[in-house]
Scaffold this active site. Structure first.
Site, PDB file in Angstrom:
ATOM      1  NE  ARG A 135      -2.448   3.172   2.966  1.00 58.03           N
ATOM      2  CZ  ARG A 135      -3.170   2.666   3.950  1.00 58.03           C
ATOM      3  NH1 ARG A 135      -2.538   2.181   5.011  1.00 58.03           N
ATOM      4  NH2 ARG A 135      -4.479   2.626   3.901  1.00 58.03           N
TER       5      ARG A 135
ATOM      6  CG  ASN B 229      33.954   7.621   0.782  1.00 54.52           C
ATOM      7  OD1 ASN B 229      32.782   7.271   0.926  1.00 54.52           O
ATOM      8  ND2 ASN B 229      34.390   8.807   1.173  1.00 54.52           N
ATOM      9  CG  HIS B 230      34.544   7.771  -6.473  1.00 59.39           C
ATOM     10  ND1 HIS B 230      33.902   7.407  -7.636  1.00 59.39           N
ATOM     11  CD2 HIS B 230      34.829   9.103  -6.610  1.00 59.39           C
ATOM     12  CE1 HIS B 230      33.809   8.451  -8.446  1.00 59.39           C
ATOM     13  NE2 HIS B 230      34.370   9.499  -7.845  1.00 59.39           N
TER      14      HIS B 230
ATOM     15  CG  HIS C 157     -18.226  32.728 -11.126  1.00 56.00           C
ATOM     16  ND1 HIS C 157     -16.980  33.282 -10.951  1.00 56.00           N
ATOM     17  CD2 HIS C 157     -18.613  33.034 -12.398  1.00 56.00           C
ATOM     18  CE1 HIS C 157     -16.616  33.899 -12.058  1.00 56.00           C
ATOM     19  NE2 HIS C 157     -17.577  33.768 -12.957  1.00 56.00           N
TER      20      HIS C 157
ATOM     21  CB  SER D  56     -17.165   7.112   8.698  1.00 53.36           C
ATOM     22  OG  SER D  56     -17.065   7.697   9.981  1.00 53.36           O
TER      23      SER D  56
ATOM     24  CG  ASN E 181     -16.054   9.006   3.042  1.00 50.47           C
ATOM     25  OD1 ASN E 181     -17.109   9.624   3.062  1.00 50.47           O
ATOM     26  ND2 ASN E 181     -15.492   8.537   4.141  1.00 50.47           N
TER      27      ASN E 181
ATOM     28  CG  ASN F 206      -4.444   7.778  -2.219  1.00 49.89           C
ATOM     29  OD1 ASN F 206      -3.863   7.628  -3.292  1.00 49.89           O
ATOM     30  ND2 ASN F 206      -3.960   7.344  -1.088  1.00 49.89           N
TER      31      ASN F 206
ATOM     32  CB  VAL G 144      18.778  16.597  -6.252  1.00 43.09           C
ATOM     33  CG1 VAL G 144      17.446  16.888  -6.928  1.00 43.09           C
ATOM     34  CG2 VAL G 144      19.050  17.627  -5.159  1.00 43.09           C
TER      35      VAL G 144
ATOM     36  NE  ARG H 180      23.366   8.683  -4.764  1.00 39.88           N
ATOM     37  CZ  ARG H 180      23.861   7.508  -5.140  1.00 39.88           C
ATOM     38  NH1 ARG H 180      23.067   6.446  -5.153  1.00 39.88           N
ATOM     39  NH2 ARG H 180      25.129   7.373  -5.480  1.00 39.88           N
TER      40      ARG H 180
END
Length: 543
Positions: free
Chosen positions: A79, A155-156, A236, A360, A368, A374, A407, A409
């Protein structure tokens, strides 16, 4: 029938025949309408879904959307992809591979300038340097794909980059003879931590900060535009001393600028000291080289701040500071979004209505504050990630574990959600119109707000118990202007003070709010050329 029938051809011909009959069987007006109908049919046949949204209204379905976007697991790649596409240059797998290639090649060239390292090196010519430069300059998707093919075998990921560069060197005899100096004395983290440092630096400077500056600039410009627009404060949630909307915006601009100053000055740290941070292999291979100095100069040569002490990994303390600062900035903006939401809820801002837009699915009247909602949601997601990054990344078992790798990445996600939020806030601000009439009427109906200045003047004139007197008159009551004037006239005060208080209105009782809002750029804690030009233009316009 058209949207759900499998007999599309029959539907097409029926609609076209019907429109033609309108032309044949009636006069000029019907002919004109027939043309309109044909245009509508053509639109329906070509874009059925957009037509269902509304032929004459504004369609929110993107004109072009790929299968990958529709099938994306996260909204970042679906999106919202169009809003943060530039981030892929800095935080994608492609970007990480390219930055690793850049670091490996930079180290290779730098290494050959160090005396007593390369044994009998063949001097590089211009064509050799051109080939090295072109590996990075011409790095494309196909090259990254080749690295991933090699990684499927090794694999590296970092070793795959080394092998890829060696492949590129094979066609050049000079570079091929020196190819073992690629990744010389390096651990994979030497390459990766610098690659990530360049990634974060690029992402900050080229995408994140420009969007943040645009947002701060917008808040500052609105602060100056609304500098004298008085509003009733709410502490308040209850009526309180008046301020101006511009001053409230200036508060946020100043707070954001303080963190922006840190972000502007921030420079990622990088380490380049071998397997566990002690230059072990370096010293054995070339004991006569000052490797600490080499490390420092190399890291600084690529634009990063050198970290002299580390284990196998750069401990990410500087990154934690970055993420906590971004989290703090986002928290300020969450407060800003909630305030705007409340101002809109109270009617102090009106939202511009766009033709074709729906508020709506069941209540046609709704307009809105979706952009601020968002932004608040996406800022929350960003902060959850940023907080975890700051908590996790500085911790690694012993000399190193791999938990930081996965992490790191995901850091692009936090940047993405932040930028998406800033864009939403900007869009929301552009839709806001200050409601002067409502705010003025609200102030005029709350003369109890002037209890504060009245009791303060009485204190200065050394009158007894002024607070208690005003408390009895105003607390829990909504005071009209007439009642206020009558009260003031009965006070035992000099005539000049009486006249001053009688002339006072809630809408003019704003202190130095207008001045503070107009001069906010004077106190911003960073300089930005674009913003400065904008402010100057705004001041000239006001003058």
């Amino acid at each position: 029938f058209f949207f759900f029938s499998s007999r599309r051809r029959h539907t097409r011909s029926s609609l076209v025949s019907w429109a033609r009959r309108c032309v044949q069987e009636t006069g000029i007006n019907a002919e004109y309408m027939g043309i309109v109908y044909l245009m509508m049919i053509r639109r329906i046949l070509r874009f059925p879904w957009q037509s269902a949204v509304g032929f004459w209204g504004r369609s929110f379905v993107p004109k072009k959307i790929s299968k990958e976007q529709i099938m994306a697991i996260t909204p970042i790649d679906g999106r919202y992809k169009g809003q943060i596409e530039n981030l892929s240059k800095y935080f994608s797998e492609f970007a990480l591979i390219k930055y690793r290639v850049q670091v490996e090649l930079s180290w290779f060239k730098y290494l050959l300038t160090i005396p007593n390292v390369a044994l009998n090196p063949t001097p590089l010519e211009k064509k050799d340097f051109d080939l090295i430069e072109n590996i990075l300059k011409e790095f494309k998707y196909e090259d990254a794909h080749r690295v991933k093919e090699i990684e499927a075998v090794t694999n590296h990921d970092v070793k795959a980059v080394e092998y890829y560069i060696k492949e590129k060197f094979k066609g050049n005899p000079t570079l091929k003879s020196l190819s073992e100096y690629i990744h010389f004395s390096c651990t994979s983290e030497d390459i990766t931590n610098l690659a990530y440092g360049l990634s974060f630096q690029g992402g900050l400077e080229k995408t994140y900060l420009p969007k943040l500056d645009e947002l701060i600039e917008k808040i500052v410009s609105m602060s100056k535009e609304m500098a004298g627009f008085a509003i009733m404060s709410r502490t308040h949630g209850q009526p309180a001393t008046p301020t101006t909307m511009g001053k409230e915006f200036a508060n946020y601009a100043y707070r954001l600028s303080a963190i922006r100053k840190f972000l502007k000055e921030y420079k990622p740290q990088g380490k380049f000291n071998g397997a566990v941070g002690n230059y072990n292999a370096h010293v054995v291979a070339c004991p006569d080289v000052d490797w600490i100095q080499v490390s420092e100069k190399f890291v600084e040569s690529i634009g990063l701040k050198w970290n002299p002490y580390s284990t196998q990994i750069e401990q990410h303390d500087s990154l934690a500071k970055l993420f906590l600062s971004m989290q703090s900035l986002n928290t300020i903006l969450i407060g800003f979004c909630r305030d705007l939401w409340m101002y809109i809820s109270y009617g102090m801002f009106k939202l511009k209505v766009l033709k074709g837009e729906v508020g709506s699915s069941t209540m046609p009247h709704k307009v809105n504050p979706i952009f601020f909602e968002n932004a608040e949601g996406n800022l929350g997601i960003a902060n959850s990630l940023l907080g975890y990054f700051a908590e996790k990344l500085p911790i690694s078992r012993m000399q190193r574990d791999l938990s930081d790798s996965t992490v790191l990445r995901n850091i692009g996600s936090a940047f993405s959600y932040s930028i998406i939020s800033y864009s939403s806030i900007l869009t929301g601000l552009k839709r806001c119109e200050f409601n002067v009439e409502l705010t003025q009427n609200e102030l005029e109906s709350h003369y109890e707000l002037l209890a504060e200045p009245v009791q303060t003047v009485m204190r200065r004139c050394k009158k007894e118990a002024p607070y208690e007197l005003l408390k009895e008159f105003t607390r829990g009551h909504q005071v009209t202007r007439e009642a206020y004037i009558a009260f003031v006239e009965k006070l035992d005060l000099p005539s000049n003070e009486i006249n001053k208080l009688k002339a006072l209105k809630p809408s003019t009782y704003v202190g130095l709010a207008k001045q503070l809002a107009e001069n906010v750029n004077k106190y911003l804690q960073f300089t930005h050329n674009k913003t400065t030009v904008s402010y100057t233009h705004l001041r000239a316009h006001e003058t």
